[in-house]
Design an enzyme around this catalytic site. Structure first.
Site, PDB file in Angstrom:
ATOM      1  N   SER A 482       0.819  -1.220   0.000  1.00  0.00           N
ATOM      2  CA  SER A 482       0.000   0.000   0.000  1.00  0.00           C
ATOM      3  C   SER A 482       0.849   1.264   0.000  1.00  0.00           C
ATOM      4  O   SER A 482       0.663   2.151  -0.839  1.00  0.00           O
ATOM      5  CB  SER A 482      -0.942   0.001   1.206  1.00  0.00           C
ATOM      6  N   ASP A 483       1.794   1.372   0.961  1.00  0.00           N
ATOM      7  CA  ASP A 483       2.538   2.635   1.051  1.00  0.00           C
ATOM      8  C   ASP A 483       3.564   2.777  -0.064  1.00  0.00           C
ATOM      9  O   ASP A 483       3.865   3.894  -0.492  1.00  0.00           O
ATOM     10  CB  ASP A 483       3.176   2.828   2.434  1.00  0.00           C
ATOM     11  N   CYS A 484       4.091   1.663  -0.574  1.00  0.00           N
ATOM     12  CA  CYS A 484       5.013   1.740  -1.717  1.00  0.00           C
ATOM     13  C   CYS A 484       4.267   2.218  -2.957  1.00  0.00           C
ATOM     14  O   CYS A 484       4.784   3.028  -3.741  1.00  0.00           O
ATOM     15  CB  CYS A 484       5.656   0.387  -1.977  1.00  0.00           C
TER      16      CYS A 484
END
Length: 759
Positions: A482-484
């Protein structure tokens, strides 16, 4: 001499989706290097070894030495030093930024990413060496130079008391000590080699109760090696994979890293596989235990764990569960007709192992399941194509620095670091001067997006969608995060606003839409985002977490970092594409903001789960709220966060947070109240974003002064204490953070504090 190679294949057994963009591996060339080059390498090694108990973290000097030889370095601008009484001027900051960017651009690889050390954990290399020893591939895969550098690394990170820690800065543990001692023995060291260091290591083990006190993961590794009995392990039945998915304990509902490690472990346990019993293994049976091997009480050993290792003690319910499985269920499954079910479970497990291998190009999600999967492929068929496809990918995990050769926590942090680096460079507003750097980085981001979902029925394989995501490392690795995805999307959107004459063609809008789709699909009902997948089960599942060393590993929890990154990315996207899925994007942002506000601690902080710690979490918490227009003037949440950060500023002007914050969940300063360039930069970025400059600029000026004075003569920033973490208790290296975040913080300080002040 060693050489770092970038984006190269070199083996017919390597598969790739994007021509190996992002791949990094070290190769030894005996003909490389002048006498001066070799002397510089030896000096770096000696300096590390001499100071290893004071500075436990290498500074990635071998890579830096190589790039300084290969890349044209512009003349270094004069170093800036500021007295406490001096004002920080815009000119000083600009000079510091140019010095920092001039240096940082010289360590960029030709494919656009920044290579670097992603080591830190001390339990990864042992799994590799045990696997290579069992399979007979040790001398095929590793040259004498590889083995020499691995021995150097293990001796360099042996603690003064003789033991080894869970990670390079950690106190000695049984898990670290036994596995690293065994690794040195398998790498050719005798029981009394190493100028007495082997003996010291063995003494630590025996004085703390011997190898029966090793953690469950350690017991498993020793059992496959033949230096421990399977009856001394708590059960890991592969039959769990045959349970119906609606049960909360189904492994498909677990955090992917957890299930992908226990998958091959359950295969090996189900087969009770033991490697060849060599003379070294027989000797280890004598060296590691406080009683003769044949007298060890294996049933008692199942639940033994050294107090030094016990981060997550087994609750009573777990002891009852393991005892029931061990004494009642396992005997049934080991003989007919129960053995038929066991055989079916083993077939299911190996099927899932092959799927994971094929869809990561044999890199695998992480280093633990990488070597376990490789071992399982060999156990299934020593001559299999699968095993041969695994071997060349070992080198993707090995990193060399002045402290020796280590196994990394992933095949690198390529996309993650590059996404942050792009944002940092753009924050300086020196875009035209560093256009070529940004153009290469832009190319890397474009080449690293995952363009396809995994094949087949994703539900059957317990996989989430991947198409449109960005990975942590490389497209060949391919697991979506998600954050990548959010940081990749943020970088791509920012670069799309820069003239293409400077940074190249922007990424196609359709691919941006696919990234947004991934982010929206990962939002949980509570508004938070976890890492790779939706949260699929309940926190009470931690009751069956068998890993004494790690906390919160069984399910994929929502995190402030992932949720904040998603908000920031979607806000940036909405500004440029206001019509695309407007209602869903708006709702996703709104729910995510509420989630972030709901998990803020009473003191104003957020706990960071992926770096150290409250400084990191609070930077993300604040930036997520700032993205939707909240500031310390209009939001009590942001105001409270700023109060928290300001209360932790040191007399030096910086911030310095210890890794102890992560494991104890209480803010801890570094020893001696030292400051750290990375913590300082995170705090500055949060405060600047929150509007601190409109209230009181002094804390920002003090922080900027600390960062400017910390810069080294060549424009680099110093490597200080370790800054990454996972599973609450294990630290990991992010070598690029020391460059990225001071540049980013000083860039925002220049543009949003000093230049605004002048207007």
């Amino acid at each position: 001499m060693w050489k770092l190679k970038i984006a190269e294949g070199g083996s017919p057994w390597l598969r790739t989706t994007n021509n190996h963009v992002g791949r990094q591996f070290w190769e030894f060339d005996p003909n490389l290097g002048t006498p001066e080059d070799l002397a510089a390498v030896e000096e770096a090694r000696k300096s590390f070894s001499d100071n290893r108990f004071v500075q436990k973290h290498s500074a990635d000097l071998l890579m830096r030495l190589q790039f300084s030889r290969e890349n044209l370095i512009s003349p270094v601008l004069p170093q800036v030093k500021i007295e406490d009484t001096d004002d920080v001027t815009e000119e000083m900051v600009e000079t510091t930024l140019k010095r920092g960017l001039d240096f940082y651009s010289t360590i960029q690889a030709h494919d656009g990413h920044w290579p670097g050390d992603y080591g830190g954990p001390m339990f990864l290399l042992p799994g590799l060496i045990i696997t290579l020893s069992i399979t007979g591939a040790l001398n095929t895969v590793l040259s004498e130079q590889h083995k020499q550098e691995m021995r150097r690394y293990l001796y360099n990170h042996q603690n003064e008391d003789g033991g080894w820690g869970l990670h390079i800065e950690g106190p000695s543990t049984m898990f670290g000590s036994v596995l690293n001692y065994v690794t040195l023995r398998l790498l050719g060291e005798g029981p009394n080699d190493g100028d007495g260091d082997m003996e010291k290591g063995r003494d630590w083990i025996l004085n703390h109760g011997g190898a029966t006190n090793i953690t469950s993961w350690g017991k498993m590794w020793l059992s496959v090696l033949g230096a421990f009995e399977w009856s001394g392990n708590n059960p890991l039945p592969p039959e769990i994979w045959l349970l119906p998915y609606f049960l909360p304990i189904h492994p498909g509902r677990m955090w992917c890293h957890c299930r992908m490690v226990y998958l091959p472990m359950s295969y090996l346990y189900g087969k009770r596989f033991v490697g060849p019993i060599t003379s070294t293994v027989l000797s280890l049976r004598k060296e590691l235990f406080t009683v003769p091997y044949h007298e060890v009480n294996w049933n008692e050993a199942r639940n033994l764990c050294a107090k030094e290792d016990l981060y997550y003690p087994h609750p009573l319910v777990q002891d009852i569960l393991w005892a029931s499985l061990h004494k009642i269920v396992e005997p049934v499954l080991m003989r007919w007709p129960g053995a038929n079910l066991r055989e079916k479970a083993i077939r299911t497990a190996i099927e899932h192992i092959h799927y994971e291998d094929e869809n990561t190009r044999y890199i695998c999600i992480g280093p633990v399941n990488k070597v376990l999967n490789m071992l399982c492929c060999w156990v299934e068929d020593p001559n299999s194509e699968a095993f041969k496809l695994h071997l060349p990918r070992i080198h993707d995990f090995l990193w060399l620095a002045e402290d020796g050769m280590k196994m990394q926590g992933y095949n690198g942090s390529q996309l993650w670091d590059t996404g942050f680096a792009i944002q940092a460079i753009l924050a300086t507003n020196l875009v035209e001067e560093y256009g070529p750097v940004l153009e290469k980085a832009h190319s890397f981001v474009k080449n690293s997006q995952v363009l396809e979902d995994c094949p087949g029925d994703l539900n059957y394989w317990y996989r989430h969608i991947s198409k449109g995501a960005w990975p942590f490392s490389t497209a060949d690795h391919g697991w979506p995060i998600s954050d990548c995805t959010a940081e990749g999307l943020k970088a791509a959107l920012l670069l799309s606003k820069v003239p293409k004459a400077i940074v190249g063609e922007p990424i196609d809008a359709k691919r941006l839409y696919e990234a947004v789709n991934v982010i929206i699909s990962l939002q949980n009902a509570d508004g938070g985002l976890a890492t790779y997948e939706l949260t699929r089960s309940y926190p009470w599942l931690e009751l069956i977490n068998p890993a004494e060393t790690f906390g919160d590993i069984v399910i994929d929890y929502p995190y402030v970092e992932c949720t904040s990154a998603a908000i920031q990315a979607l806000i940036s996207f909405r500004k440029l594409y206001p019509g695309h899925r407007k209602k869903e994007v708006d709702e996703c942002i709104e729910k995510a903001v509420k989630f972030i506000e709901s998990i803020q601690a009473a003191d104003g902080s957020w706990y960071g789960s992926w770096a150290v710690c409250f400084t990191y979490g609070t930077w993300f918490g604040v930036k997520g709220l700032v993205a939707v227009g909240k500031t310390l003037k209009n939001s009590p949440h942001v105001a409270k966060a700023c109060e928290f950060l300001l209360s932790k500023q040191q007399p030096s002007g910086g911030w310095g947070e210890s890794y102890l914050s992560c494991q104890d969940k209480v803010y801890s300063n570094l020893d001696g109240n030292r400051s750290h360039v990375v913590n300082t930069a995170w705090a500055m970025l949060a405060l600047i974003g929150a509007g601190q400059a409109e209230v009181d600029r002094k804390p920002l000026h003090r922080a900027a002064r600390y960062l400017i004075n910390a810069q080294m003569e060549n424009g680099d920033f110093p490597q200080q204490e370790i800054m990454g973490v996972f599973n609450r208790n294990c630290m990991i290296t992010y070598a690029a953070y020391r460059n990225i975040f001071p540049i980013w913080a000083l860039g925002e300080y220049r543009c949003q504090v000093l230049l605004q002040q002048g207007e």
